[in-house]
Design an enzyme around this catalytic site. Structure first.
Site, PDB file in Angstrom:
ATOM      1  N   SER A  33       0.811  -1.215   0.000  1.00 42.27           N
ATOM      2  CA  SER A  33       0.000   0.000   0.000  1.00 42.27           C
ATOM      3  C   SER A  33       0.845   1.267   0.000  1.00 42.27           C
ATOM      4  O   SER A  33       0.407   2.300  -0.532  1.00 42.27           O
ATOM      5  CB  SER A  33      -0.941   0.001   1.211  1.00 42.27           C
ATOM      6  OG  SER A  33      -0.213  -0.171   2.414  1.00 42.27           O
ATOM      7  N   ASP A 180      -5.659   6.658   9.752  1.00 42.04           N
ATOM      8  CA  ASP A 180      -5.364   5.353  10.331  1.00 42.04           C
ATOM      9  C   ASP A 180      -4.080   5.358  11.145  1.00 42.04           C
ATOM     10  O   ASP A 180      -3.751   4.396  11.830  1.00 42.04           O
ATOM     11  CB  ASP A 180      -5.299   4.275   9.245  1.00 42.04           C
ATOM     12  CG  ASP A 180      -4.231   4.545   8.189  1.00 42.04           C
ATOM     13  OD1 ASP A 180      -3.348   5.404   8.406  1.00 42.04           O
ATOM     14  OD2 ASP A 180      -4.287   3.888   7.129  1.00 42.04           O
ATOM     15  N   HIS A 183      -0.596   5.087   7.308  1.00 42.48           N
ATOM     16  CA  HIS A 183      -0.247   5.447   5.934  1.00 42.48           C
ATOM     17  C   HIS A 183       0.086   6.933   5.854  1.00 42.48           C
ATOM     18  O   HIS A 183      -0.633   7.757   6.425  1.00 42.48           O
ATOM     19  CB  HIS A 183      -1.401   5.132   4.984  1.00 42.48           C
ATOM     20  CG  HIS A 183      -1.658   3.672   4.828  1.00 42.48           C
ATOM     21  ND1 HIS A 183      -2.583   2.990   5.584  1.00 42.48           N
ATOM     22  CD2 HIS A 183      -1.100   2.765   3.992  1.00 42.48           C
ATOM     23  CE1 HIS A 183      -2.589   1.716   5.223  1.00 42.48           C
ATOM     24  NE2 HIS A 183      -1.699   1.559   4.265  1.00 42.48           N
TER      25      HIS A 183
END
Length: 212
Positions: A33, A180, A183
């Site tokens: 990611s 979150d 990230h």
């Protein structure tokens, strides 16, 4: 799923040239990611940011390919390695492993998968960037020690130099992280890309680096 940490390693064979008329150099980032740009646009993702950093340093003939897939483990990366790192690639950044840790998979398994990817890249004569990971602190000291050390040990075994910790510019700065808390934001990605690009430039494109 996401990856927590990226550390870069380089094994260099055919560095690109900075001249405008030099052949183009294709650098593939195969990862998770962080590479894919979770929560960001393609233009905000790490590969695009690296391309801008190279251009700002006068090396504009490098194409950085985003081959990141959110949630990928080292096993998934190995399964798609030949497809994702196409025959026209000159170099590859392998940025995988944190999802293995998040799932509590054996570090030895991640190491074997990463080693296999490095072997494939070396067999093709590619420049190699192994992106190391750090295990979450809640997995216990024994697991963390085994997981965290597999990357420098593998780097030494495969004779690839180490870029320490890609998330260092943002890891302790929540203002550069998404909601979150893991990230990076677009601004955080830019902070991450700058030192990595500088390391790559110094290694690949200076007289101290390997010659074509």
């Amino acid at each position: 799923m996401f990856h927590l940490v990226v550390i870069g390693l380089l094994a260099l064979t055919t560095p690109a040239m900075a001249a405008d008329d030099a052949p183009g150099y294709r650098l593939v980032v195969i990862g998770d990611s962080l590479s894919a740009g979770f929560g960001l646009t393609d233009a905000q993702a790490l590969p695009a940011a690296l391309g801008r950093e190279f251009a700002a340093r006068g090396i504009a003939n490098i194409t950085v390919i985003n081959a990141g897939v959110s949630g990928d483990t080292t096993a998934a990366g190995l399964n798609r390695f030949d497809f994702s790192v196409g025959p026209d690639a000159d170099g590859v950044i392998i940025a995988l492993g944190a999802n293995d840790a998040l799932q509590g998979q054996p570090p030895a398994r991640a190491r074997a998968n990463l080693a296999a990817m490095i072997d494939r890249a070396q067999a093709r004569g590619l420049d190699i960037v192994l992106a190391g990971m750090l295990a979450p602190i809640n997995l216990g000291e024994t697991y963390r020690q085994e997981f965290d050390t597999l990357y420098p040990e593998l780097a030494e075994e495969k004779s690839v130099p180490l870029y320490p910790f890609l998330l260092e510019p943002v890891a302790l700065h929540p203002e550069y992280l998404q909601r979150d808390g893991l990230h990076p934001t677009a601004e955080g990605v830019e902070l991450m890309a700058s030192p990595l690009a500088e390391f790559l430039v110094q290694t690949l494109f200076t007289p101290a680096g390997p010659t074509p």
